[in-house]
Design a protein around this motif. Structure first.
Motif, PDB file in Angstrom:
ATOM      1  N   GLU A 245       0.864  -1.185   0.000  1.00 18.10           N
ATOM      2  CA  GLU A 245       0.000   0.000   0.000  1.00 18.10           C
ATOM      3  C   GLU A 245       0.903   1.240   0.000  1.00 18.10           C
ATOM      4  OE1 GLU A 245      -2.993   1.083  -0.201  1.00 18.10           O
ATOM      5  OE2 GLU A 245      -4.256  -0.708  -0.059  1.00 18.10           O
TER       6      GLU A 245
ATOM      7  N   VAL B 231       0.519   4.587   0.165  1.00 21.29           N
ATOM      8  CA  VAL B 231       0.293   5.649   1.143  1.00 21.29           C
ATOM      9  C   VAL B 231       0.661   5.160   2.542  1.00 21.29           C
ATOM     10  CG1 VAL B 231      -1.430   7.166   2.192  1.00 21.29           C
ATOM     11  CG2 VAL B 231      -1.475   6.734  -0.268  1.00 21.29           C
ATOM     12  N   PHE B 232       0.257   3.948   2.867  1.00 20.06           N
ATOM     13  CA  PHE B 232       0.596   3.368   4.168  1.00 20.06           C
ATOM     14  C   PHE B 232       2.116   3.288   4.326  1.00 20.06           C
ATOM     15  CE2 PHE B 232       1.721  -0.313   6.787  1.00 20.06           C
ATOM     16  CZ  PHE B 232       1.000  -0.070   7.939  1.00 20.06           C
ATOM     17  N   THR B 233       2.797   2.793   3.320  1.00 21.33           N
ATOM     18  CA  THR B 233       4.253   2.638   3.371  1.00 21.33           C
ATOM     19  C   THR B 233       4.940   3.987   3.545  1.00 21.33           C
ATOM     20  OG1 THR B 233       4.097   0.676   1.950  1.00 21.33           O
ATOM     21  CG2 THR B 233       6.268   1.728   2.150  1.00 21.33           C
TER      22      THR B 233
ATOM     23  N   LEU C  44      -2.784   4.007   8.555  1.00 21.59           N
ATOM     24  CA  LEU C  44      -4.046   3.461   8.047  1.00 21.59           C
ATOM     25  C   LEU C  44      -5.052   4.575   7.796  1.00 21.59           C
ATOM     26  CD1 LEU C  44      -4.475   0.275  10.259  1.00 21.59           C
ATOM     27  CD2 LEU C  44      -3.930   0.345   7.817  1.00 21.59           C
TER      28      LEU C  44
ATOM     29  N   ARG D 137      -4.364   7.689   7.034  1.00 26.83           N
ATOM     30  CA  ARG D 137      -3.925   8.381   5.813  1.00 26.83           C
ATOM     31  C   ARG D 137      -4.316   7.584   4.559  1.00 26.83           C
ATOM     32  NH1 ARG D 137       1.184  11.381   6.743  1.00 26.83           N
ATOM     33  NH2 ARG D 137       1.775  10.818   4.605  1.00 26.83           N
ATOM     34  N   THR D 138      -4.195   6.266   4.654  1.00 23.46           N
ATOM     35  CA  THR D 138      -4.533   5.418   3.506  1.00 23.46           C
ATOM     36  C   THR D 138      -6.019   5.494   3.193  1.00 23.46           C
ATOM     37  OG1 THR D 138      -2.730   3.916   4.096  1.00 23.46           O
ATOM     38  CG2 THR D 138      -4.404   3.075   2.595  1.00 23.46           C
TER      39      THR D 138
ATOM     40  N   ARG E 129      -7.961   7.035  -0.180  1.00 24.70           N
ATOM     41  CA  ARG E 129      -8.930   6.262  -0.961  1.00 24.70           C
ATOM     42  C   ARG E 129     -10.267   6.987  -1.097  1.00 24.70           C
ATOM     43  NH1 ARG E 129      -8.591   0.589  -1.707  1.00 24.70           N
ATOM     44  NH2 ARG E 129      -6.496  -0.223  -1.353  1.00 24.70           N
TER      45      ARG E 129
END
Length: 331
Positions: free
Chosen positions: A30, A32-34, A81, A83-84, A88
């Motif tokens: 992912e 954004v998560f990374t 999470l 932010r992800t 989305r």
């Protein structure tokens, strides 16, 4: 994701929700998560490199249940999470955080930026390093019942009700050996308890001095009113603009009991919501499903990550598809 029929609320769990390998399968997959995790680790400097290594390791150098690991990693995973989900297209109407999860909510809402959050997580870990060994116990009784059973002997040692998560799910915290002795006393009274994954006490008088030390860590960290409403689990109501810019408000929650049920009930009294757990496992959604609003179907709860590291990516991908349906159709 489309526009939700029900307002969406993100829930950020705290100490006890962590487990080895939490959300690791999303790292490197992912984007954004990374990126959010890497940004936090970089801002934490050398300690960030150690945090990342322990998070990714099968044999961490520091136990994951220690405050110096659980607290910053729960913050980082919850914030990443969140932010992800925002990336989305999810637009939460409110945020609720449990203990350190409230700091993840505050960062996501813009009370402080991630650079400030990294400084605060370092200060929180340093403050908790001064706390005597202890822990927390979950008890299947009402808070008033547990409070009556603690007694003056244990209160004098710093033991207290630390969290009210549901009508019959209460957390008690304190130093050792007092906490173990209380557990034995409760067992003799047929009160079932289980340890919460923590090596230090939280949200009780035993950490009052640590909360004062943590408050000093806010020096130089700019604070602003939240851009997204935060329902505080310290007060049970929405964080006011004045509270948001007061360091003692955020630092003081380290020693105050967590009133998750009060915060949740106050929010659900306003109408039906879709609750989404932005953190590892399903701790807060499990509590939420005991609420009349969810039992009646007026609201619903959703946890994108499993309670073990196995199958995290598959569960996440399935959850994203289901969540899109839930928020657009109001199922």
């Amino acid at each position: 994701m489309g526009e939700p029929t029900r307002p969406v609320v993100l829930l950020f769990p705290g100490q006890g929700a962590q487990y080895p390998g939490m959300a690791v399968e999303l790292y490197g997959v992912e984007p954004v998560f990374t990126a959010a995790m890497d940004e936090f680790f970089a801002l934490m400097g050398e300690e960030g490199r150690r945090l990342r290594a322990d998070w990714l390791s099968d044999a961490p150098a520091v136990p994951l249940d220690d405050a110096s690991r659980a607290q910053p990693l729960l913050f980082a995973v919850g914030h990443a999470l969140g932010r992800t989900l925002l990336a989305r297209g999810l637009r939460p109407a409110a945020l609720i955080g449990h203990s350190v999860g409230e700091l993840a909510a505050a960062c996501l809402a813009g009370v402080f930026d991630l650079a400030g959050a990294a400084r605060l997580m370092a200060a929180r870990s340093a403050a908790m390093a001064t706390v005597v060994p202890g822990g927390m116990l979950a008890a299947g009784v009402a808070a008033d019942d547990l409070e009556a059973r603690i007694g003056e002997r244990y209160r004098a040692a710093g033991v207290a009700v630390a969290a009210i998560n549901a009508p019959r799910h209460t957390i008690v915290a304190g130093p050792q050996p007092w906490l173990s002795e209380l557990a034995a006393d409760l067992a003799r009274e047929n009160v079932i308890t289980r340890p919460v994954a923590a090596l230090q006490p939280f949200h009780c008088p035993a950490v009052s001095a640590a909360a004062e030390r943590f408050a000093a860590g806010f020096a130089g960290v700019p604070l602003a009113p939240p851009r997204v409403p935060i329902r505080s689990t310290a007060t049970g109501r929405a964080v006011s603009p004045a509270e948001a810019v007061n360091p003692e408000f955020w630092a003081g929650q380290l020693a105050r009991p967590v009133r998750f049920w009060a915060a949740l009930s106050g929010l659900l009294a306003e109408g039906g919501h879709t609750l989404v757990e932005a953190g590892p496992g399903r701790t807060l959604t499990m509590f939420a499903r005991r609420h009349p609003s969810l039992r009646s179907g007026h609201s619903n709860a959703f946890a994108p990550l499993p309670s073990t590291p196995d199958g995290t990516l598959a569960a996440w991908e399935a959850a994203m598809a289901e969540l899109d349906q839930l928020v657009t159709e109001g199922v």
